[in-house]
Design a protein around this motif. Structure first.
Motif, PDB file in Angstrom:
ATOM      1  N   ASN A  46       2.926 -35.287  86.443  1.00 50.64           N
ATOM      2  CA  ASN A  46       3.912 -34.664  87.084  1.00 50.64           C
ATOM      3  C   ASN A  46       3.453 -34.382  88.928  1.00 50.64           C
ATOM      4  O   ASN A  46       2.524 -35.065  89.238  1.00 50.64           O
ATOM      5  CB  ASN A  46       3.990 -33.131  86.609  1.00 50.64           C
ATOM      6  N   PHE A  47       4.821 -34.829  89.435  1.00 53.24           N
ATOM      7  CA  PHE A  47       4.856 -34.397  90.677  1.00 53.24           C
ATOM      8  C   PHE A  47       5.687 -32.763  91.442  1.00 53.24           C
ATOM      9  O   PHE A  47       5.476 -32.094  90.861  1.00 53.24           O
ATOM     10  CB  PHE A  47       5.884 -35.421  91.657  1.00 53.24           C
ATOM     11  N   LEU A  48       4.759 -31.822  92.149  1.00 53.24           N
ATOM     12  CA  LEU A  48       4.914 -30.836  92.927  1.00 53.24           C
ATOM     13  C   LEU A  48       5.808 -31.220  94.192  1.00 53.24           C
ATOM     14  O   LEU A  48       4.859 -31.575  94.723  1.00 53.24           O
ATOM     15  CB  LEU A  48       3.731 -29.438  92.885  1.00 53.24           C
ATOM     16  N   ILE A  49       6.936 -30.791  94.304  1.00 59.35           N
ATOM     17  CA  ILE A  49       7.597 -31.275  95.602  1.00 59.35           C
ATOM     18  C   ILE A  49       8.193 -30.044  95.790  1.00 59.35           C
ATOM     19  O   ILE A  49       8.176 -28.990  95.325  1.00 59.35           O
ATOM     20  CB  ILE A  49       9.041 -31.754  94.912  1.00 59.35           C
ATOM     21  N   GLN A  50       7.035 -29.343  96.876  1.00 63.17           N
ATOM     22  CA  GLN A  50       7.004 -28.773  98.100  1.00 63.17           C
ATOM     23  C   GLN A  50       8.568 -28.631  98.888  1.00 63.17           C
ATOM     24  O   GLN A  50       8.272 -28.909  99.796  1.00 63.17           O
ATOM     25  CB  GLN A  50       5.545 -28.352  99.075  1.00 63.17           C
ATOM     26  N   VAL A  51       9.573 -27.818  98.524  1.00 64.81           N
ATOM     27  CA  VAL A  51      11.146 -28.464  99.268  1.00 64.81           C
ATOM     28  C   VAL A  51      10.686 -27.165 100.478  1.00 64.81           C
ATOM     29  O   VAL A  51      11.021 -27.697 101.625  1.00 64.81           O
ATOM     30  CB  VAL A  51      11.794 -27.674  98.068  1.00 64.81           C
ATOM     31  N   THR A  52      10.530 -25.876 100.049  1.00 58.43           N
ATOM     32  CA  THR A  52      10.183 -25.231 101.195  1.00 58.43           C
ATOM     33  C   THR A  52       9.016 -24.080 101.430  1.00 58.43           C
ATOM     34  O   THR A  52       9.071 -23.571 100.280  1.00 58.43           O
ATOM     35  CB  THR A  52      11.617 -23.904 101.367  1.00 58.43           C
TER      36      THR A  52
END
Length: 342
Positions: A188-194
């Motif tokens: 998986n990708f953990l995408i940190q948006v904010t």
């Protein structure tokens, strides 16, 4: 009570990685496994699967648009089911949290607060949203279905084939919230948006030192909650686990290979998106699994066979049971252990 902090190895950070480079330099081990064990055995050691932080990727307008006001207005008052905890360290094993329902806009504003005028447990309680499907028994989490307006702002890096997609889990966390150490069975990708997160990770090879769910081999979660300051009297083997660590700033993407244990600390109020994909053949996975955390079918069958074998050993006297159990361990090590993973 003895406590000891582990030394950590910082994860590699790679800037503006293309799909081609990702598949060539970060992901080839999976491709070798799909080609068969012989191909995997011949893969170079440098291609072992390890987490990495990807920076400078095109993620869409979400990184600039997703303010508290925008989030609240975009999805309005639709109700969401959330975790509420009176303490920062959430423990899935003891369930030291409760489930509550709030309108999404009210939840976002509460999660962004440090002290609350309105609350369920305490004025400094922590909030956590992990999106789920409409029917959690049948449907996966997909931001395009549960939060369609916000989904329009997100560009998910297309580093895997469309048919491999499993789920996109929308997450919002209060500042200071810490999630339990666990592993997932899909990459998986953990995408940190904010916001800002700190992530501590452990290799699958260190599973024997992580005290999984009361030492049951089927456990996916570690009993060790405070990975920064573990109780070494209670968990003496934990010090043997090699610790990896990274800090995710807004716009960073963490690649977490399947089976890598991870513990996530939200240092600020933050919004993230987890994208899971099937890197094994589709038939390898349990078709009833909507969360993506059930062991592959072959692994589940193997564990059931092992349980039956252990039950059979109970027919022997203790001395014989001990001897043949050790022989079983040696056989498992000889036939199934890898020598090239870090």
């Amino acid at each position: 009570m003895e406590r000891r902090e582990q030394r950590a190895e910082a994860l590699e950070r790679l800037d503006r990685v293309t799909r081609e480079r990702f598949l060539r330099d970060i992901y080839p081990r999976v491709r070798a496994l799909r080609a068969g064990p012989a191909a995997a055995a011949g893969a170079p050691r440098r291609h072992r699967r390890k987490p990495v932080v990807l920076t400078g990727l095109e993620l869409g307008t979400c990184t600039t648009k997703w303010t508290i006001d925008y989030l609240s207005q975009a999805e309005g008052s639709k109700e969401v089911k959330i975790h509420v905890s009176a303490v920062p360290q959430m423990d899935f094993l003891s369930k030291n949290f409760v489930y509550r329902t709030l309108p999404f806009d009210a939840f976002v504003r509460r999660a962004a607060e440090v002290k609350h005028k309105e609350y369920f447990l305490t004025e400094d309680e922590k909030y956590y949203l992990r999106s789920v499907g409409e029917d959690v028994r049948k449907d996966i989490a997909d931001i395009r279905k549960q939060f369609p307006i916000l989904a329009e702002d997100v560009h998910i890096p297309e580093y895997f084939e469309k048919e491999q997609f499993f789920s996109s889990v929308f997450r919002i966390s209060s500042a200071g919230l810490q999630l339990w150490t666990h592993y997932d069975v899909m990459d998986n990708f953990l995408i940190q948006v904010t916001g800002r997160k700190r992530v501590v990770l452990y290799s699958p090879r260190d599973a024997p030192y992580l005290y999984l769910s009361g030492m049951h081999v089927t456990g996916t979660k570690s009993e060790v909650l405070d990975v920064d300051n573990p109780d070494m009297e209670k968990y003496p083997l934990f010090v043997k686990a090699k610790r990896y660590e990274c800090v995710l700033e807004a716009g960073d993407v963490l690649f977490i290979p399947a089976l890598w244990f991870h513990n996530v600390i939200s240092e600020e109020f933050g919004v993230a998106l987890n994208v899971f994909w099937k890197h094994l053949p589709a038939e390898s996975y349990d078709k009833t699994d909507t969360y993506g955390n059930k062991d592959p079918m072959a692994a589940s069958r193997a564990i059931q066979i092992l349980d039956r074998a252990l039950k059979t050993l109970e027919e022997l006297p203790e001395e014989y049971r001990d001897f043949y159990a050790r022989r079983m361990v040696l056989r498992i090590q000889e036939k199934a252990y890898r020598n090239d993973c870090g």
